[in-house]
Design a protein around this motif. Structure first.
Motif, mmCIF file in Angstrom:
data_model
loop_
_atom_site.group_PDB
_atom_site.id
_atom_site.type_symbol
_atom_site.label_atom_id
_atom_site.label_comp_id
_atom_site.label_asym_id
_atom_site.label_seq_id
_atom_site.Cartn_x
_atom_site.Cartn_y
_atom_site.Cartn_z
ATOM 1 N N TRP A 80 24.188 41.905 74.952
ATOM 2 C CA TRP A 80 25.585 42.501 74.955
ATOM 3 C C TRP A 80 26.302 41.857 74.884
ATOM 4 O O TRP A 80 27.597 41.154 74.783
ATOM 5 N N LYS A 81 25.992 40.137 75.107
ATOM 6 C CA LYS A 81 26.426 38.930 75.573
ATOM 7 C C LYS A 81 27.315 38.675 73.931
ATOM 8 O O LYS A 81 28.158 38.350 73.222
ATOM 9 N N LEU A 82 26.092 38.591 72.904
ATOM 10 C CA LEU A 82 25.906 38.617 71.358
ATOM 11 C C LEU A 82 27.312 40.026 70.682
ATOM 12 O O LEU A 82 28.049 39.310 70.195
ATOM 13 N N ALA A 83 27.102 40.780 71.690
ATOM 14 C CA ALA A 83 27.919 42.018 70.903
ATOM 15 C C ALA A 83 29.696 41.369 71.110
ATOM 16 O O ALA A 83 30.299 41.928 70.365
ATOM 17 N N ALA A 84 29.860 41.240 72.552
ATOM 18 C CA ALA A 84 30.887 41.090 73.318
ATOM 19 C C ALA A 84 31.451 40.328 71.820
ATOM 20 O O ALA A 84 32.785 40.038 72.111
ATOM 21 N N ASP A 130 35.358 32.631 76.904
ATOM 22 C CA ASP A 130 34.848 31.886 76.640
ATOM 23 C C ASP A 130 32.659 31.272 77.396
ATOM 24 O O ASP A 130 32.880 30.966 78.234
ATOM 25 N N ARG A 131 31.535 30.554 76.296
ATOM 26 C CA ARG A 131 30.684 30.097 76.054
ATOM 27 C C ARG A 131 30.067 31.727 77.591
ATOM 28 O O ARG A 131 29.113 31.225 77.875
ATOM 29 N N LEU A 132 30.466 32.675 77.091
ATOM 30 C CA LEU A 132 29.377 33.734 77.845
ATOM 31 C C LEU A 132 28.400 33.741 76.901
ATOM 32 O O LEU A 132 26.962 33.942 77.903
ATOM 33 N N LEU A 133 28.282 33.724 75.822
ATOM 34 C CA LEU A 133 27.010 33.802 74.571
ATOM 35 C C LEU A 133 26.260 32.411 75.370
ATOM 36 O O LEU A 133 25.055 32.617 75.565
ATOM 37 N N ASP A 134 26.615 30.949 75.721
ATOM 38 C CA ASP A 134 25.932 29.996 76.878
ATOM 39 C C ASP A 134 25.279 30.228 77.560
ATOM 40 O O ASP A 134 23.913 29.777 77.935
ATOM 41 N N PHE A 140 36.837 38.657 84.202
ATOM 42 C CA PHE A 140 37.524 37.683 83.720
ATOM 43 C C PHE A 140 36.249 37.306 83.319
ATOM 44 O O PHE A 140 36.504 36.942 82.303
ATOM 45 N N ARG A 141 35.603 36.820 84.584
ATOM 46 C CA ARG A 141 34.386 35.282 83.926
ATOM 47 C C ARG A 141 33.433 36.336 82.832
ATOM 48 O O ARG A 141 32.675 36.029 82.071
ATOM 49 N N TRP A 142 33.387 37.790 83.262
ATOM 50 C CA TRP A 142 31.830 38.214 82.481
ATOM 51 C C TRP A 142 32.743 39.222 81.327
ATOM 52 O O TRP A 142 31.922 39.184 80.511
ATOM 53 N N PHE A 143 33.702 39.773 81.196
ATOM 54 C CA PHE A 143 34.122 40.924 80.703
ATOM 55 C C PHE A 143 35.862 39.619 79.620
ATOM 56 O O PHE A 143 36.326 40.696 78.711
ATOM 57 N N GLY A 144 36.086 39.242 79.833
ATOM 58 C CA GLY A 144 37.162 37.815 79.466
ATOM 59 C C GLY A 144 38.546 38.719 79.720
ATOM 60 O O GLY A 144 38.078 39.874 80.808
#
Length: 516
Positions: free
Chosen positions: A330-334, A342-346, A504-508
């Motif tokens: 889900w992180k790569l898809a987003a 920002d930096r979700l994928l990290d 905000f932190r997880w979904f932008g």
């Protein structure tokens, strides 16, 4: 690398094992274009089938499959082989129901106090599932194909060129391009090696053997798991043997596996003069324990054994890799779709690396009490005493089953970072049912207007569900990530501002604030 006209995929995955296939399914649920490249032409390898392909699925794995509507399919496919699985698993012949083991020291279901797991509710995913790798891969491949994943078998990755914008891959003389590349290509990962990931850890202490043989005098071997002054072996009539020879891993992949060599190892490890008369199947493995320092380098990521490898003791490797896929998908898809914060994928590497490190240490600890030394045998006796107690069995069950898994997400509530309980909601559905679409969930048990208004801002990424559940566990509201882990939990003392910060932190940013 030579380039040529090529299609651009959102994600290219190297490896069509369970991890690569499950990740491909996750990405397609989000609408991404996915190509899976697999070196092997035939997916039905002998070692993926019974008896050596048998694996137990942990609770995080069965929860993940349940949340994606896969668990029933896997159980049905496994049930068709239930007789064969029962005969393949020596531990299923016992009077008490085994619940797992640590270095071969079993603990039993009736010793476990599940009431200690106050953050859990009953779920279909609690049922123990044993499945062979061939069956699991077949189910996942069918699901992947039905979702539109492009799977190419006989296409082993042999060259990679990554830029700031995409990754070009060469396989079987053809060139493919993806915005992202994920290496799910096993412990000897070409992706990991080609892209220069650090892979650090400890060297092996033993060579392990999995063999199917014919014996002239099978009665000389004791069925089940046996520790001897020189090693360990497990025997299931009439010729299935796993054995561990503490030779520092000297024989693993260094020479052809011949009857004469196996004969010597079996006699040395079993302390008998049992005679092998025929060899049907043989493979070696070790307890080498290594892990990539980071699971991401630019547009290249690692998952499964490509990111971490260790001994198969306890069957943790498959479950660890499938957890990687659920976390990453889900992180790569987003990120690809452009609405990731920002930096979700990290956070993928930040969350999964500690989980992998813990499993590597769990594996090392098992090896430490398996050594054929007096001190290891003394330590083993202490563990046997502890594991036979109610608290001991519960602790080992937490670790082996993955019940204790918790990502450090920084929340104040003890549920944050844990798998969401399978709440039975007002309409008769459960949280597991509601996660099928790979969206987040905002569960509002008190039906408060501010939370409903908040959720509307993320309606394309978060489903809002209001109503009193059958058992709310003292909670007023819960925000759940698409992978089923709790991002925020309210117990009445929190207001919707905390929920908004977590969203905000997880979904932008909410949809209304994004530039068209």
């Amino acid at each position: 690398m030579q380039t040529q006209s090529k299609n651009l995929y959102d994600v290219v995955i190297a490896g069509a094992g369970p991890v690569g296939l499950f990740l491909a399914c996750e990405l397609r649920l989000a609408g991404l274009s996915v190509l899976v490249l697999e070196q092997a032409q035939d997916p039905h390898a002998a070692l993926k089938q019974l008896p050596f392909g048998l694996r137990g699925l942990s609770i995080p794995t069965t929860e993940a499959f349940h949340r994606r509507g896969l668990l029933d399919e896997i159980v049905a496919a496994q049930r068709a082989k239930s007789g064969a699985i029962r005969s393949a698993a020596h531990w299923m012949q016992q009077a008490r129901r085994p619940a797992g083991h640590f270095a071969g020291i079993q603990f039993f279901q009736d010793d476990i106090d599940a009431a200690q797991w106050s953050w859990r509710l009953p779920t279909p995913a609690d049922a123990g599932v044993a499945v062979d790798l061939d069956t699991l891969e077949s189910v996942l491949a069918v699901r992947a194909c039905s979702l539109g994943v492009d799977i190419r078998r006989g296409f082993g990755v042999n060259a990679i060129a990554a830029s700031d914008d995409d990754v070009t891959v060469q396989a079987a003389g053809e060139t493919f391009c993806g915005r992202w590349l994920v290496g799910c290509d096993g412990g000897r990962s070409t992706v990991r090696k080609s892209c220069g990931f650090d892979f650090v850890g400890t060297d092996p202490e033993f060579t392990g053997y999995s063999i199917e043989v014919e014996l002239a005098d099978a009665e000389k071997l004791n069925p089940g798991r046996n520790y001897t002054p020189t090693g360990m072996y497990t025997y299931a009539p009439s010729g299935t043997i796993a054995m561990v020879d503490f030779d520092g891993g000297a024989f693993h992949r260094t020479a052809p596996i011949r009857i004469e060599h196996l004969q010597g190892v079996l006699r040395r490890v079993s302390c008998t003069d049992a005679t092998i008369t025929g060899l049907r199947l043989a493979a070696t493995w070790t307890d080498r324990a290594r892990q990539a320092s980071s699971y991401r380098k630019g547009r290249v990521l690692l998952a499964g054994d490509a990111a971490h490898t260790h001994s198969p003791l306890g069957g943790q490797g498959l479950n660890l890799g499938l957890g990687d896929a659920m976390n990453l998908g889900w992180k790569l898809a987003a990120t690809v779709r452009g609405h990731a914060p920002d930096r979700l994928l990290d956070t993928y590497s930040r969350e999964r690396h500690p989980v992998g490190a813990q499993i590597l240490d769990w594996s090392r600890a098992q090896v430490a009490i398996m050594r054929p030394t007096p001190s290891a045998r003394a330590l083993q006796a202490i563990v046997r005493d502890l594991i036979a107690t109610r608290d001991g069995a519960t602790y080992f069950a937490e670790r082996v089953r993955g019940v204790s898994l918790r990502h450090d997400l920084g929340g104040r509530h003890l549920l944050v970072g844990r798998s969401v309980p399978d709440f039975e909601l007002a309409d008769g559905t459960t949280t597991g049912d509601r996660l099928r679409a790979e969206k987040g969930l905002l569960l509002d048990f008190d039906t408060r207007a501010p939370l409903g208004a908040l959720a509307s801002g993320w309606a394309d990424r978060i489903a809002y569900v209001a109503g009193e559940p059958r058992d709310r566990l003292g909670l007023s509201a819960v925000l759940v990530r698409p992978d089923g882990f709790v991002a925020w939990a309210g117990d009445g003392a929190s207001d919707h501002e905390e929920a908004a910060e977590a969203a905000f932190r997880w979904f932008g940013e909410p949809t209304a604030r994004r530039t068209p």
